[in-house]
Design an enzyme around this catalytic site. Sequence first.
Site, PDB file in Angstrom:
ATOM      1  N   SER A  69       0.836  -1.201   0.000  1.00  0.00           N
ATOM      2  CA  SER A  69       0.000   0.000   0.000  1.00  0.00           C
ATOM      3  C   SER A  69       0.868   1.247   0.000  1.00  0.00           C
ATOM      4  O   SER A  69       1.991   1.249   0.529  1.00  0.00           O
ATOM      5  CB  SER A  69      -0.842  -0.020   1.277  1.00  0.00           C
ATOM      6  OG  SER A  69      -1.429   1.228   1.507  1.00  0.00           O
ATOM      7  N   TYR A  91      -1.901  -1.497  11.040  1.00  0.00           N
ATOM      8  CA  TYR A  91      -2.163  -2.014   9.685  1.00  0.00           C
ATOM      9  C   TYR A  91      -1.021  -1.617   8.741  1.00  0.00           C
ATOM     10  O   TYR A  91      -0.455  -2.447   8.033  1.00  0.00           O
ATOM     11  CB  TYR A  91      -3.503  -1.480   9.141  1.00  0.00           C
ATOM     12  CG  TYR A  91      -3.616  -1.628   7.640  1.00  0.00           C
ATOM     13  CD1 TYR A  91      -3.810  -2.878   7.069  1.00  0.00           C
ATOM     14  CD2 TYR A  91      -3.473  -0.531   6.780  1.00  0.00           C
ATOM     15  CE1 TYR A  91      -3.880  -3.028   5.678  1.00  0.00           C
ATOM     16  CE2 TYR A  91      -3.540  -0.662   5.404  1.00  0.00           C
ATOM     17  CZ  TYR A  91      -3.741  -1.916   4.856  1.00  0.00           C
ATOM     18  OH  TYR A  91      -3.781  -2.064   3.485  1.00  0.00           O
ATOM     19  N   LYS A 112       2.126  -3.895   6.552  1.00  0.00           N
ATOM     20  CA  LYS A 112       2.515  -3.824   5.128  1.00  0.00           C
ATOM     21  C   LYS A 112       4.009  -3.528   5.012  1.00  0.00           C
ATOM     22  O   LYS A 112       4.726  -4.159   4.243  1.00  0.00           O
ATOM     23  CB  LYS A 112       1.709  -2.732   4.408  1.00  0.00           C
ATOM     24  CG  LYS A 112       0.244  -3.032   4.284  1.00  0.00           C
ATOM     25  CD  LYS A 112      -0.012  -4.222   3.377  1.00  0.00           C
ATOM     26  CE  LYS A 112      -1.441  -4.692   3.425  1.00  0.00           C
ATOM     27  NZ  LYS A 112      -1.653  -6.025   2.873  1.00  0.00           N
TER      28      LYS A 112
HETATM   29  P1  NAD Z   1     -10.740  -7.400   1.406  1.00  0.00           P
HETATM   30  O1  NAD Z   1     -10.916  -7.425   2.874  1.00  0.00           O
HETATM   31  O2  NAD Z   1     -11.954  -7.170   0.553  1.00  0.00           O
HETATM   32  O3  NAD Z   1     -10.032  -8.747   0.913  1.00  0.00           O
HETATM   33  C1  NAD Z   1      -9.152  -9.482   1.724  1.00  0.00           C
HETATM   34  C2  NAD Z   1      -9.614 -10.925   1.723  1.00  0.00           C
HETATM   35  O4  NAD Z   1      -8.730 -11.706   2.526  1.00  0.00           O
HETATM   36  C3  NAD Z   1     -11.021 -11.096   2.309  1.00  0.00           C
HETATM   37  O5  NAD Z   1     -11.817 -11.855   1.419  1.00  0.00           O
HETATM   38  C4  NAD Z   1     -10.789 -11.825   3.634  1.00  0.00           C
HETATM   39  O6  NAD Z   1     -11.860 -12.687   3.948  1.00  0.00           O
HETATM   40  C5  NAD Z   1      -9.502 -12.581   3.341  1.00  0.00           C
HETATM   41  N1  NAD Z   1      -8.692 -12.896   4.517  1.00  0.00           N
HETATM   42  C6  NAD Z   1      -8.312 -12.079   5.521  1.00  0.00           C
HETATM   43  N2  NAD Z   1      -7.554 -12.743   6.419  1.00  0.00           N
HETATM   44  C7  NAD Z   1      -7.442 -14.015   5.959  1.00  0.00           C
HETATM   45  C8  NAD Z   1      -6.807 -15.176   6.442  1.00  0.00           C
HETATM   46  N3  NAD Z   1      -6.144 -15.171   7.598  1.00  0.00           N
HETATM   47  N4  NAD Z   1      -6.894 -16.320   5.713  1.00  0.00           N
HETATM   48  C9  NAD Z   1      -7.594 -16.348   4.554  1.00  0.00           C
HETATM   49  N5  NAD Z   1      -8.229 -15.283   4.056  1.00  0.00           N
HETATM   50  C10 NAD Z   1      -8.156 -14.126   4.747  1.00  0.00           C
HETATM   51  O7  NAD Z   1      -9.632  -6.298   1.067  1.00  0.00           O
HETATM   52  P2  NAD Z   1      -9.170  -5.706  -0.340  1.00  0.00           P
HETATM   53  O8  NAD Z   1      -9.591  -4.285  -0.366  1.00  0.00           O
HETATM   54  O9  NAD Z   1      -9.561  -6.593  -1.428  1.00  0.00           O
HETATM   55  O10 NAD Z   1      -7.605  -5.724  -0.133  1.00  0.00           O
HETATM   56  C11 NAD Z   1      -6.813  -6.816  -0.532  1.00  0.00           C
HETATM   57  C12 NAD Z   1      -5.394  -6.596  -0.055  1.00  0.00           C
HETATM   58  O11 NAD Z   1      -4.894  -5.380  -0.582  1.00  0.00           O
HETATM   59  C13 NAD Z   1      -5.279  -6.493   1.467  1.00  0.00           C
HETATM   60  O12 NAD Z   1      -4.088  -7.137   1.874  1.00  0.00           O
HETATM   61  C14 NAD Z   1      -5.182  -5.013   1.705  1.00  0.00           C
HETATM   62  O13 NAD Z   1      -4.487  -4.706   2.873  1.00  0.00           O
HETATM   63  C15 NAD Z   1      -4.421  -4.550   0.467  1.00  0.00           C
HETATM   64  N6  NAD Z   1      -4.694  -3.148   0.137  1.00  0.00           N
HETATM   65  C16 NAD Z   1      -5.967  -2.736   0.006  1.00  0.00           C
HETATM   66  C17 NAD Z   1      -6.231  -1.411  -0.283  1.00  0.00           C
HETATM   67  C18 NAD Z   1      -7.651  -0.914  -0.406  1.00  0.00           C
HETATM   68  O14 NAD Z   1      -7.866   0.284  -0.352  1.00  0.00           O
HETATM   69  N7  NAD Z   1      -8.641  -1.757  -0.607  1.00  0.00           N
HETATM   70  C19 NAD Z   1      -5.176  -0.510  -0.446  1.00  0.00           C
HETATM   71  C20 NAD Z   1      -3.869  -0.967  -0.314  1.00  0.00           C
HETATM   72  C21 NAD Z   1      -3.629  -2.310  -0.023  1.00  0.00           C
HETATM   73  C1  UD1 Z   2      -6.904   4.786   3.797  1.00  0.00           C
HETATM   74  C2  UD1 Z   2      -5.976   4.236   4.851  1.00  0.00           C
HETATM   75  C3  UD1 Z   2      -4.727   3.669   4.202  1.00  0.00           C
HETATM   76  C4  UD1 Z   2      -5.108   2.663   3.129  1.00  0.00           C
HETATM   77  C5  UD1 Z   2      -6.026   3.367   2.128  1.00  0.00           C
HETATM   78  C6  UD1 Z   2      -6.487   2.498   1.020  1.00  0.00           C
HETATM   79  C7  UD1 Z   2      -6.428   5.672   6.806  1.00  0.00           C
HETATM   80  C8  UD1 Z   2      -5.862   6.678   7.754  1.00  0.00           C
HETATM   81  N1  UD1 Z   2      -5.619   5.291   5.797  1.00  0.00           N
HETATM   82  O1  UD1 Z   2      -6.243   5.820   3.133  1.00  0.00           O
HETATM   83  O2  UD1 Z   2      -3.915   3.043   5.167  1.00  0.00           O
HETATM   84  O3  UD1 Z   2      -3.958   2.170   2.480  1.00  0.00           O
HETATM   85  O4  UD1 Z   2      -7.186   3.814   2.839  1.00  0.00           O
HETATM   86  O5  UD1 Z   2      -7.402   1.571   1.526  1.00  0.00           O
HETATM   87  O6  UD1 Z   2      -7.548   5.212   6.966  1.00  0.00           O
HETATM   88  N2  UD1 Z   2     -12.570  10.946   3.849  1.00  0.00           N
HETATM   89  C9  UD1 Z   2     -13.590  11.772   4.259  1.00  0.00           C
HETATM   90  N3  UD1 Z   2     -14.723  11.224   4.774  1.00  0.00           N
HETATM   91  C10 UD1 Z   2     -14.888   9.862   4.890  1.00  0.00           C
HETATM   92  C11 UD1 Z   2     -13.831   9.022   4.466  1.00  0.00           C
HETATM   93  C12 UD1 Z   2     -12.680   9.591   3.964  1.00  0.00           C
HETATM   94  O7  UD1 Z   2     -13.483  12.996   4.160  1.00  0.00           O
HETATM   95  O8  UD1 Z   2     -15.950   9.415   5.375  1.00  0.00           O
HETATM   96  C13 UD1 Z   2     -11.351  11.557   3.264  1.00  0.00           C
HETATM   97  C14 UD1 Z   2     -10.064  11.243   4.008  1.00  0.00           C
HETATM   98  O9  UD1 Z   2      -9.820  12.172   5.018  1.00  0.00           O
HETATM   99  C15 UD1 Z   2      -9.049  11.293   2.859  1.00  0.00           C
HETATM  100  C16 UD1 Z   2      -9.842  10.817   1.634  1.00  0.00           C
HETATM  101  O10 UD1 Z   2     -11.213  11.008   1.974  1.00  0.00           O
HETATM  102  O11 UD1 Z   2      -8.633  12.614   2.618  1.00  0.00           O
HETATM  103  C17 UD1 Z   2      -9.621   9.356   1.314  1.00  0.00           C
HETATM  104  O12 UD1 Z   2      -9.856   8.574   2.481  1.00  0.00           O
HETATM  105  P1  UD1 Z   2      -9.836   6.972   2.455  1.00  0.00           P
HETATM  106  O13 UD1 Z   2     -10.744   6.491   1.379  1.00  0.00           O
HETATM  107  O14 UD1 Z   2     -10.117   6.506   3.840  1.00  0.00           O
HETATM  108  O15 UD1 Z   2      -8.365   6.614   2.023  1.00  0.00           O
HETATM  109  P2  UD1 Z   2      -6.957   7.097   2.660  1.00  0.00           P
HETATM  110  O16 UD1 Z   2      -7.152   7.948   3.839  1.00  0.00           O
HETATM  111  O17 UD1 Z   2      -6.152   7.638   1.543  1.00  0.00           O
END
Ligand code: NAD
Ligand code: UD1
Length: 338
Positions: free
Chosen positions: A124, A149, A153
């Site tokens: 991330s 969290y 990462k």
């Molecule tokens: P998500 O929660 O929708 O998907 C993660 C999946 O992993 C889920 O289906 C959950 O059931 C499964 N899981 C969790 N722990 C597990 C375990 N111990 N064993 C087996 N399965 C398990 O999240 P996502 O948004 O699809 O994110 C996927 C990955 O990308 C995550 O590692 C997350 O941290 C990373 N990531 C997400 C974002 C974002 O904004 N969505 C941003 C940066 C990184």
């Molecule tokens: C968040 C996580 C980050 C993660 C990323 C992608 C935090 C502090 N950081 O980042 O670790 O990698 O998501 O999943 O949570 N906002 C509002 N109102 C809301 C929600 C968000 O104003 O109800 C604003 C936030 O202040 C920010 C922007 O929208 O400026 C995006 O927020 P968000 O979607 O939560 O993502 P990040 O904060 O970038």
Amino acid sequence: MRILVAGGAGFIGSHTVVELAEAGHETVILDNFSNSSEKVIGRIEAITGKKITFYKADILDKGALEEIFSKEKIDAVIHFAGLKAVAESVQKPWEYYENNIAGTLTLVDVMRKHGVKNIIFSSSATVYGNPAFIPITEECPKGQCTNPYGWTKSMLEQILSDIQKADKEWNVILLRYFNPIGAHKSGTIGENPSGVPNNLMPYITQVAVGKREELGVFGNDYNTPDGTGVRDYIHVVDLAKGHVKALKKIEENAGLKIYNLGTGIGYSVIDIVKNFEEASGVKIPYAIKPRRAGDIDTCYSDASRAKEELGWEAENGIREMCEDSWRWQKNNPNGYED
Ligand code: NAD
Ligand code: UD1
């Protein structure tokens, strides 16, 4: 290739399974469904027209992993399985470190015992902390994370890098995602947060569908053009395609590689609200609230390394991201629970 997709039932994982299938790869999903629904499997099958093999299993369960690796001929693992709620990680650090770190160590141990030494890891932009410069290239030093969290990462990047340095048979690709939003064009798979959404787009779509009254905008006194936080939103299907390209790199014995996956464009919270209103035709009431702890002013990528080395770049703009997020939410007001 035959790919084990750990966490493949989740938001990014499900979209990646679709893109992998469309690129001709075979996939095996492993998920404990702690943050996803088994219904997603049928939806993926309907989109791809292919039967999807899946295991309900935990990456902490070495016995279950042993069985899967013995049975399935896996070439590479794409590892999405992890807990990802920032605020929850502050309340439950032990659970986050156990699930994300111990889980990954267990998965990697079983992989190496079975001679599977190819992994793509979901990292991330959070690893950059408050970034030293903008746009953020992969050369930007990693920073101080503000929550457990984020540290999982950052630490897992280090662990996987050290493993690859010690054993050159490993190919490790660390993908640093910016802010994934949007959904598959079919409107049948998408982001399905449980409880109150933490992230901006799912909150907006829940306001639009009438589940929440108004959006709280967390601060309008940031050092940005309109005072609200600026982020690099990326369409989840583009992100999924980035994994298909990263697999190609693995086939070329890439060693250790790190790529930002973003669009390189920053949008403020208010920009997103306006774009969503235009794309959906729905007004989003909002109120300015105090800043959220740990938030930064601005975060967007320089994704040129992924373009040069993977031949990948995001194709969808903010309009498609908003339209597709809306289609998913409108068709599935309660996510997979309908
Ligand atoms: P998500 O929660 O929708 O998907 C993660 C999946 O992993 C889920 O289906 C959950 O059931 C499964 N899981 C969790 N722990 C597990 C375990 N111990 N064993 C087996 N399965 C398990 O999240 P996502 O948004 O699809 O994110 C996927 C990955 O990308 C995550 O590692 C997350 O941290 C990373 N990531 C997400 C974002 C974002 O904004 N969505 C941003 C940066 C990184
Ligand atoms: C968040 C996580 C980050 C993660 C990323 C992608 C935090 C502090 N950081 O980042 O670790 O990698 O998501 O999943 O949570 N906002 C509002 N109102 C809301 C929600 C968000 O104003 O109800 C604003 C936030 O202040 C920010 C922007 O929208 O400026 C995006 O927020 P968000 O979607 O939560 O993502 P990040 O904060 O970038």
